[in-house]
Design a protein around this motif. Structure first.
Motif, PDB file in Angstrom:
ATOM      1  N   SER A  27       0.828  -1.209   0.000  1.00 53.93           N
ATOM      2  CA  SER A  27       0.000   0.000   0.000  1.00 53.93           C
ATOM      3  C   SER A  27       0.864   1.262   0.000  1.00 53.93           C
ATOM      4  CB  SER A  27      -1.020  -0.011   1.143  1.00 53.93           C
ATOM      5  OG  SER A  27      -0.476  -0.482   2.321  1.00 53.93           O
ATOM      6  N   ASP A  28       1.991   1.225   0.702  1.00 54.95           N
ATOM      7  CA  ASP A  28       2.882   2.403   0.675  1.00 54.95           C
ATOM      8  C   ASP A  28       3.279   2.741  -0.761  1.00 54.95           C
ATOM      9  OD1 ASP A  28       2.763   2.381   3.379  1.00 54.95           O
ATOM     10  OD2 ASP A  28       4.846   1.830   3.735  1.00 54.95           O
ATOM     11  N   ASN A  29       3.710   1.709  -1.494  1.00 55.46           N
ATOM     12  CA  ASN A  29       4.198   1.959  -2.861  1.00 55.46           C
ATOM     13  C   ASN A  29       3.068   2.303  -3.823  1.00 55.46           C
ATOM     14  OD1 ASN A  29       6.898   1.644  -2.201  1.00 55.46           O
ATOM     15  ND2 ASN A  29       6.810  -0.571  -2.458  1.00 55.46           N
ATOM     16  N   ALA A  30       1.900   1.682  -3.617  1.00 55.44           N
ATOM     17  CA  ALA A  30       0.756   2.010  -4.485  1.00 55.44           C
ATOM     18  C   ALA A  30       0.412   3.492  -4.319  1.00 55.44           C
ATOM     19  CB  ALA A  30      -0.447   1.141  -4.122  1.00 55.44           C
ATOM     20  N   VAL A  31       0.448   3.975  -3.079  1.00 51.41           N
ATOM     21  CA  VAL A  31       0.075   5.366  -2.806  1.00 51.41           C
ATOM     22  C   VAL A  31       1.143   6.334  -3.325  1.00 51.41           C
ATOM     23  CG1 VAL A  31      -0.360   7.039  -0.959  1.00 51.41           C
ATOM     24  CG2 VAL A  31      -1.405   4.774  -0.850  1.00 51.41           C
ATOM     25  N   ILE A  32       2.403   5.986  -3.110  1.00 53.20           N
ATOM     26  CA  ILE A  32       3.447   6.924  -3.547  1.00 53.20           C
ATOM     27  C   ILE A  32       3.498   6.996  -5.082  1.00 53.20           C
ATOM     28  CG2 ILE A  32       5.547   5.478  -3.610  1.00 53.20           C
ATOM     29  CD1 ILE A  32       6.703   7.848  -1.779  1.00 53.20           C
ATOM     30  N   ASN A  33       3.295   5.867  -5.742  1.00 52.64           N
ATOM     31  CA  ASN A  33       3.284   5.875  -7.215  1.00 52.64           C
ATOM     32  C   ASN A  33       2.149   6.751  -7.749  1.00 52.64           C
ATOM     33  OD1 ASN A  33       5.510   4.278  -7.480  1.00 52.64           O
ATOM     34  ND2 ASN A  33       4.446   2.454  -8.228  1.00 52.64           N
ATOM     35  N   ALA A  34       0.971   6.623  -7.141  1.00 52.40           N
ATOM     36  CA  ALA A  34      -0.170   7.412  -7.618  1.00 52.40           C
ATOM     37  C   ALA A  34       0.067   8.906  -7.372  1.00 52.40           C
ATOM     38  CB  ALA A  34      -1.454   6.957  -6.922  1.00 52.40           C
ATOM     39  N   ASN A  35       0.603   9.231  -6.204  1.00 50.01           N
ATOM     40  CA  ASN A  35       0.835  10.649  -5.915  1.00 50.01           C
ATOM     41  C   ASN A  35       1.927  11.242  -6.801  1.00 50.01           C
ATOM     42  OD1 ASN A  35      -0.806  11.879  -3.568  1.00 50.01           O
ATOM     43  ND2 ASN A  35      -0.419   9.763  -2.958  1.00 50.01           N
ATOM     44  N   TYR A  36       2.929  10.437  -7.130  1.00 48.99           N
ATOM     45  CA  TYR A  36       3.985  10.904  -8.033  1.00 48.99           C
ATOM     46  C   TYR A  36       3.384  11.265  -9.395  1.00 48.99           C
ATOM     47  CZ  TYR A  36       8.309  10.785 -10.791  1.00 48.99           C
ATOM     48  OH  TYR A  36       9.351  11.101 -11.633  1.00 48.99           O
ATOM     49  N   LEU A  37       2.573  10.352  -9.940  1.00 47.78           N
ATOM     50  CA  LEU A  37       1.947  10.626 -11.246  1.00 47.78           C
ATOM     51  C   LEU A  37       1.030  11.858 -11.154  1.00 47.78           C
ATOM     52  CD1 LEU A  37       0.782   7.263 -12.889  1.00 47.78           C
ATOM     53  CD2 LEU A  37       2.763   8.674 -13.437  1.00 47.78           C
ATOM     54  N   GLN A  38       0.259  11.918 -10.086  1.00 50.90           N
ATOM     55  CA  GLN A  38      -0.689  13.029  -9.936  1.00 50.90           C
ATOM     56  C   GLN A  38       0.051  14.374  -9.974  1.00 50.90           C
ATOM     57  OE1 GLN A  38      -2.188  14.318  -6.175  1.00 50.90           O
ATOM     58  NE2 GLN A  38      -4.293  13.822  -6.724  1.00 50.90           N
ATOM     59  N   LYS A  39       1.131  14.455  -9.223  1.00 56.30           N
ATOM     60  CA  LYS A  39       1.895  15.725  -9.174  1.00 56.30           C
ATOM     61  C   LYS A  39       2.464  16.061 -10.536  1.00 56.30           C
ATOM     62  CE  LYS A  39       1.605  16.654  -4.786  1.00 56.30           C
ATOM     63  NZ  LYS A  39       0.382  15.809  -4.792  1.00 56.30           N
ATOM     64  N   LYS A  40       2.976  15.027 -11.239  1.00 55.45           N
ATOM     65  CA  LYS A  40       3.657  15.280 -12.513  1.00 55.45           C
ATOM     66  C   LYS A  40       2.687  15.632 -13.637  1.00 55.45           C
ATOM     67  CE  LYS A  40       8.011  14.421 -11.458  1.00 55.45           C
ATOM     68  NZ  LYS A  40       9.091  15.398 -11.652  1.00 55.45           N
ATOM     69  N   LEU A  41       1.427  15.214 -13.496  1.00 59.49           N
ATOM     70  CA  LEU A  41       0.487  15.439 -14.612  1.00 59.49           C
ATOM     71  C   LEU A  41      -0.365  16.689 -14.432  1.00 59.49           C
ATOM     72  CD1 LEU A  41      -0.740  11.793 -15.376  1.00 59.49           C
ATOM     73  CD2 LEU A  41       0.996  13.136 -16.578  1.00 59.49           C
ATOM     74  N   LYS A  42      -0.337  17.272 -13.225  1.00 59.87           N
ATOM     75  CA  LYS A  42      -1.339  18.314 -12.978  1.00 59.87           C
ATOM     76  C   LYS A  42      -1.054  19.643 -13.677  1.00 59.87           C
ATOM     77  CE  LYS A  42      -0.198  20.155  -8.425  1.00 59.87           C
ATOM     78  NZ  LYS A  42      -0.606  20.215  -7.037  1.00 59.87           N
TER      79      LYS A  42
ATOM     80  N   THR B 289      -3.872  15.042  -1.577  1.00 58.11           N
ATOM     81  CA  THR B 289      -3.153  13.764  -1.557  1.00 58.11           C
ATOM     82  C   THR B 289      -4.123  12.625  -1.877  1.00 58.11           C
ATOM     83  OG1 THR B 289      -1.743  14.682   0.143  1.00 58.11           O
ATOM     84  CG2 THR B 289      -1.650  12.297  -0.171  1.00 58.11           C
ATOM     85  N   CYS B 290      -3.748  11.802  -2.833  1.00 60.67           N
ATOM     86  CA  CYS B 290      -4.636  10.705  -3.219  1.00 60.67           C
ATOM     87  C   CYS B 290      -4.156   9.413  -2.589  1.00 60.67           C
ATOM     88  CB  CYS B 290      -4.706  10.590  -4.741  1.00 60.67           C
ATOM     89  SG  CYS B 290      -3.155  10.091  -5.506  1.00 60.67           S
ATOM     90  N   LEU B 291      -4.935   8.356  -2.757  1.00 58.21           N
ATOM     91  CA  LEU B 291      -4.490   7.046  -2.269  1.00 58.21           C
ATOM     92  C   LEU B 291      -3.938   6.242  -3.447  1.00 58.21           C
ATOM     93  CD1 LEU B 291      -6.969   6.335   0.635  1.00 58.21           C
ATOM     94  CD2 LEU B 291      -4.689   7.284   0.684  1.00 58.21           C
ATOM     95  N   HIS B 292      -4.584   5.153  -3.835  1.00 63.53           N
ATOM     96  CA  HIS B 292      -3.974   4.286  -4.849  1.00 63.53           C
ATOM     97  C   HIS B 292      -4.191   4.780  -6.271  1.00 63.53           C
ATOM     98  CE1 HIS B 292      -8.136   3.415  -4.741  1.00 63.53           C
ATOM     99  NE2 HIS B 292      -8.054   2.613  -5.794  1.00 63.53           N
ATOM    100  N   GLU B 293      -5.086   5.781  -6.463  1.00 67.46           N
ATOM    101  CA  GLU B 293      -5.378   6.256  -7.814  1.00 67.46           C
ATOM    102  C   GLU B 293      -5.870   7.697  -7.723  1.00 67.46           C
ATOM    103  OE1 GLU B 293      -8.435   3.630  -9.245  1.00 67.46           O
ATOM    104  OE2 GLU B 293      -9.936   4.397  -7.874  1.00 67.46           O
ATOM    105  N   PHE B 294      -6.053   8.318  -8.883  1.00 70.21           N
ATOM    106  CA  PHE B 294      -6.558   9.694  -8.900  1.00 70.21           C
ATOM    107  C   PHE B 294      -7.268   9.904 -10.229  1.00 70.21           C
ATOM    108  CE2 PHE B 294      -3.413  11.351 -11.889  1.00 70.21           C
ATOM    109  CZ  PHE B 294      -2.429  10.390 -11.801  1.00 70.21           C
ATOM    110  N   VAL B 295      -8.044  10.989 -10.278  1.00 71.87           N
ATOM    111  CA  VAL B 295      -8.822  11.261 -11.487  1.00 71.87           C
ATOM    112  C   VAL B 295      -8.437  12.631 -12.029  1.00 71.87           C
ATOM    113  CG1 VAL B 295     -11.146  11.522 -12.434  1.00 71.87           C
ATOM    114  CG2 VAL B 295     -10.730   9.879 -10.603  1.00 71.87           C
ATOM    115  N   ILE B 296      -8.001  12.662 -13.285  1.00 70.38           N
ATOM    116  CA  ILE B 296      -7.786  13.940 -13.957  1.00 70.38           C
ATOM    117  C   ILE B 296      -8.921  14.125 -14.957  1.00 70.38           C
ATOM    118  CG2 ILE B 296      -5.270  14.069 -13.684  1.00 70.38           C
ATOM    119  CD1 ILE B 296      -5.039  12.982 -16.557  1.00 70.38           C
TER     120      ILE B 296
END
Ligand code: PLP
Length: 490
Positions: free
Chosen positions: A349-364, A374-381
């Motif tokens: 769960s740690d890695n699932a959350v950090i991966n999702a937050n990394y993508l979220q920050k980079k795509l916004k 801060t999101c958990l395992h996924e996010f919606v753009i």
């Protein structure tokens, strides 16, 4: 498609895929010739043609084994091949469901221990392994909610509250079970709107179905308050736990106030599940609901030779699946939990959350992020910014295929327009995430400069853009040979 894409097109009269050894036993009678069907169009190919044909077919489909698959809410993580090998051990795969229990004690022990592990992971008390999908687990849970209220003389509780972000299966479950569905709105920030919830609570409400994390990939910050409100009115709190990838090892749903939960073993606990493969949707409940579980559950009786046996809970809702559920999926989940251990599950769960937050920050910077927290395992753009230029979420999804990525989930949840729901999972490396980010940035640029390129994508896949409505409405799953008589036996 090339001319040799069908096996029949490769057929050559007399070609054989195998060579039989010289006969060293007396020949036996052939079946009556009238049983042979002359009209069957069978391809005649050599072994290598056959291997090439099936290998080529296997490469037409996208899979987790061929590329990054960030299909939100589906948890398309890499499932260790080792667990497949364990599920295939003859002691598991060759069992017959009607075998006497004293000959299958190992399998029953595995089920008994898995019941306990799953209950421990979600912080509840008892488990049914019987449901074979998340949606079937939901239905099982809803049936238990109904049985519980009826048992207490509260049969008038026929309303199920469902937030507007819920997965479509929640509505289907509620309806199939004969409940009336009442929708609860979410706030701008993506939590359940307590002001909308309060007036809907009454002695007619059976339960609230809450998804944790919700389908926006967010943890509902009002969960404890929701739990208090729902319980105060005599209703139960149900968790759609299909997406536990951000929760396992970190949060116990029982401690948050949930009375029952279904979880999707095929998502969180290691079973490949694209294309409708086998699943399992076990349901875990608090002690006071234990007697309503479907039959059978596995119990352990100290001191007996065959200590593990099947039992029917006292007020069981009955059977929900043939025999004991999808046993192979249960074996894989057991292997997954045992190989990772408590620490490993927490790392998931740690890695699932950090991966999702990394993508979220980079795509916004390039895409609109409606819920910027801060999101958990996924996010919606949202592709709303691109939509202004005439480019839709669908165009972006199709263009991703050209870059070698499976598209995210599109147009869901419904509360976000032009939604793209991205779930990277914990099994992806930073390098893969960076490649995906680069592709998404490139597509955002293309949307500005050359929208036509996106409208007509994908360009380099085996099939171009399909008519998805026709594909869903006029399903054609059967291939029939067209008057090809090159290989007809004469
Ligand atoms: C996947 C999913 C379901 C349905 O699970 P199935 O195994 O496909 O029936 C239900 N709810 C949520 C939130 C999901 O992500």
């Amino acid at each position: 498609m090339s001319k040799r894409d069908l096996l029949l097109d490769r057929s050559k009269a007399g070609a054989r895929g195998c060579t039989l050894p010289v006969l060293d036993v007396p020949p036996s009678e052939l079946p009556d010739a009238s049983l042979l069907r002359e009209e069957l169009v069978l391809p005649e190919v050599s072994e290598i043609e056959l291997v090439r044909y099936f290998t080529a077919l296997s490469r037409l489909n996208f899979s987790v084994d061929t590329g990054f698959y960030p299909l939100g809410s589906c948890t398309m993580k890499y499932n260790p091949k080792w667990h497949e090998a364990i599920a295939q051990l003859p002691g598991f795969s060759q069992l017959h469901p009607l075998q006497p229990v004293d000959t299958v004690q190992g399998a029953l022990r595995l089920m008994f221990e898995l019941q306990g592990y799953l209950a421990e992971i979600v912080g509840l008390d008892a488990t049914s392994l019987a449901p074979m999908a998340g949606a079937q687990g939901e239905l099982t849970g809803a049936m238990m909610v109904r049985a519980y209220h009826r048992h207490r003389g509260q049969g008038q509780r026929n309303i199920m509250l469902v937030p507007d972000t819920a997965h479509g299966t929640n509505a289907a479950t509620v309806t199939m079970c004969g409940f009336e569905q009442m929708t609860v709105r979410s706030t701008q920030e993506g939590d359940v709107d307590l002001d909308d919830l309060r007036p809907k609570l009454s002695d007619r409400v059976a339960a609230l179905m809450l998804t944790i994390p919700n389908t926006l990939g967010l943890f509902d910050r009002n969960t404890l308050e929701i739990s208090r409100l729902v319980h105060d009115c005599g209703a139960l709190l149900y968790c759609d736990g299909a997406n536990l990838n951000a929760v396992i090892g970190r949060t116990k749903l029982g401690e948050l106030g949930f009375d029952l939960v279904q979880m999707n073993l095929h998502k969180t606990f290691s079973t490949p599940h694209g294309g409708g493969g086998p699943g399992a949707g076990p349901v875990c409940v608090k002690e006071f609901l234990k007697d309503f579980l479907p039959t059978p559950v596995v119990i352990y009786r100290e001191g007996r030779q065959a200590a593990y046996e099947f039992a029917r809970p006292a007020k069981s809702i009955g059977k929900v699946s043939a025999f004991y559920g999808n046993f192979g999926v249960l074996v894989k989940a057991y292997a997954y939990i045992r190989t990772l251990g408590a620490g490993g599950l927490r790392e998931v769960s740690d890695n699932a959350v950090i991966n999702a937050n990394y993508l979220q920050k980079k795509l916004k910077d390039d895409y609109h992020l409606p819920h910027d927290r801060t999101c958990l395992h996924e996010f919606v753009i949202s592709a709303s910014r691109q939509k202004d230029k005439g480019v839709t979420a669908l165009d972006i999804a199709k263009r991703l295929l050209d870059y070698g990525f499976h598209p995210p989930t599109m147009y869901f949840p419904l509360v976000v327009s032009q939604a793209l729901m991205i779930e990277p999972t914990e099994t992806e490396s930073k390098e893969t995430l960076d490649e995906f980010i680069a592709a998404m940035k490139m597509i955002a640029k293309e949307a500005e400069e050359n929208p036509e390129l996106l409208h007509s994508a994908p360009h380099n896949t085996p099939m171009r853009r399909l008519d998805e409505v026709a594909a869903a409405r006029k399903l054609n799953l059967r291939w029939t040979p067209k008057g090809n008589d090159r290989c007809r036996r004469t």
